[in-house]
Scaffold this active site. Sequence first.
Site, PDB file in Angstrom:
ATOM      1  N   SER A 189       0.861  -1.188   0.000  1.00 29.62           N
ATOM      2  CA  SER A 189       0.000   0.000   0.000  1.00 29.62           C
ATOM      3  C   SER A 189       0.893   1.232   0.000  1.00 29.62           C
ATOM      4  O   SER A 189       2.078   1.143   0.303  1.00 29.62           O
ATOM      5  CB  SER A 189      -0.857  -0.021   1.276  1.00 29.62           C
ATOM      6  OG  SER A 189      -1.352   1.244   1.598  1.00 29.62           O
TER       7      SER A 189
ATOM      8  N   TYR B  62      -3.624  -0.830   9.888  1.00 30.35           N
ATOM      9  CA  TYR B  62      -3.430  -1.124   8.459  1.00 30.35           C
ATOM     10  C   TYR B  62      -2.031  -0.677   8.024  1.00 30.35           C
ATOM     11  O   TYR B  62      -1.305  -1.405   7.335  1.00 30.35           O
ATOM     12  CB  TYR B  62      -4.502  -0.382   7.661  1.00 30.35           C
ATOM     13  CG  TYR B  62      -4.550  -0.637   6.181  1.00 30.35           C
ATOM     14  CD1 TYR B  62      -3.726   0.071   5.307  1.00 30.35           C
ATOM     15  CD2 TYR B  62      -5.447  -1.550   5.639  1.00 30.35           C
ATOM     16  CE1 TYR B  62      -3.788  -0.140   3.940  1.00 30.35           C
ATOM     17  CE2 TYR B  62      -5.526  -1.758   4.264  1.00 30.35           C
ATOM     18  CZ  TYR B  62      -4.688  -1.044   3.429  1.00 30.35           C
ATOM     19  OH  TYR B  62      -4.745  -1.252   2.061  1.00 30.35           O
TER      20      TYR B  62
HETATM   21  C1  GCO Z   1      -7.401   4.490   3.540  1.00 25.94           C
HETATM   22  C2  GCO Z   1      -7.375   3.566   2.346  1.00 25.94           C
HETATM   23  C3  GCO Z   1      -5.937   3.229   1.972  1.00 25.94           C
HETATM   24  C4  GCO Z   1      -5.933   2.582   0.607  1.00 25.94           C
HETATM   25  C5  GCO Z   1      -4.586   2.127   0.130  1.00 25.94           C
HETATM   26  C6  GCO Z   1      -3.684   3.267  -0.216  1.00 25.94           C
HETATM   27  O1  GCO Z   1      -8.279   4.360   4.400  1.00 25.94           O
HETATM   28  O2  GCO Z   1      -6.524   5.385   3.567  1.00 25.94           O
HETATM   29  O3  GCO Z   1      -8.112   2.385   2.610  1.00 25.94           O
HETATM   30  O4  GCO Z   1      -5.416   2.417   2.958  1.00 25.94           O
HETATM   31  O5  GCO Z   1      -6.785   1.469   0.593  1.00 25.94           O
HETATM   32  O6  GCO Z   1      -3.993   1.286   1.056  1.00 25.94           O
HETATM   33  O7  GCO Z   1      -2.498   2.727  -0.776  1.00 25.94           O
END
Ligand code: GCO
Length: 255
Positions: free
Chosen positions: A146, A159
């Site tokens: 990501s 995440y």
């Molecule tokens: C968020 C998004 C990001 C994208 C992606 C960006 O909430 O900022 O979900 O996490 O999905 O990962 O590269």
Amino acid sequence: MTHLFDLSGRTALITGSARGIGFALAEGLATAGASVILNGTRADTVTEATGRLTSKGLKALGRAFDVTDPQAVADAFAQWDRDGVQIDIVVNNAGIQFRKPLVELELADWQRVIDTNLTSAFIVAKEAARRMIARGTGGKIINIGSLTSESARATVGAYTAAKGGIKMLTRAMSAEWAASDIQANAIGPGYILTDMNQPLVENAAFDAWVKSSNPSHRWGKPEELVGTAVYLSSAASSYVNGQIIYVDGGWLAVL
Ligand code: GCO
């Protein structure tokens, strides 16, 4: 020259591939000649997605199992062993998002994101690599990172930690598996139009931020990740290891 990107005769497992980026990658690898195995937690959505590919004449199977459960993953690989299915390519795509400030984040929610987005990549790749090494056939591991593998965004701390871990786990895999002709690399998608991101697309301020923050001034499409996945799945990347390729419209390249 096109034979470099030909995946004929290869079998690719794509985790979390009943929809979104995973489904687009499964369709793309199948179109490049691979036999693909779709995965998700729900049998009905995996079956439906698999049918969408086979109805196009593509070679696809589906298997619903929880990639965060080591026993479920071991059982899946054991069944493929019994069926004579050799997994040559693994795309660790399974992932969830959970948006909440760290000070409000419950440990259980943190753990769920880490387990799905990072630990599952270890669990699945370990089962695949053990077989690739034993067979002496080499293989391909492609982990989905990501922008947050590189830069943090507030309210997606779990995440971000997981996707940062994906970048370094990819390098750890290459450190140990490159000698066995297994190329482990990652793809770092930018902001892509997926169900997971739909709440962001519908938020006018966030939509404007995404469009102003990358020089392409737009969201990416899942199918725009396919070319990089085919490249990293193919002979064209036989000497590429431990890399993360950002498919982000130029986001990380510019101020
Ligand atoms: C968020 C998004 C990001 C994208 C992606 C960006 O909430 O900022 O979900 O996490 O999905 O990962 O590269």
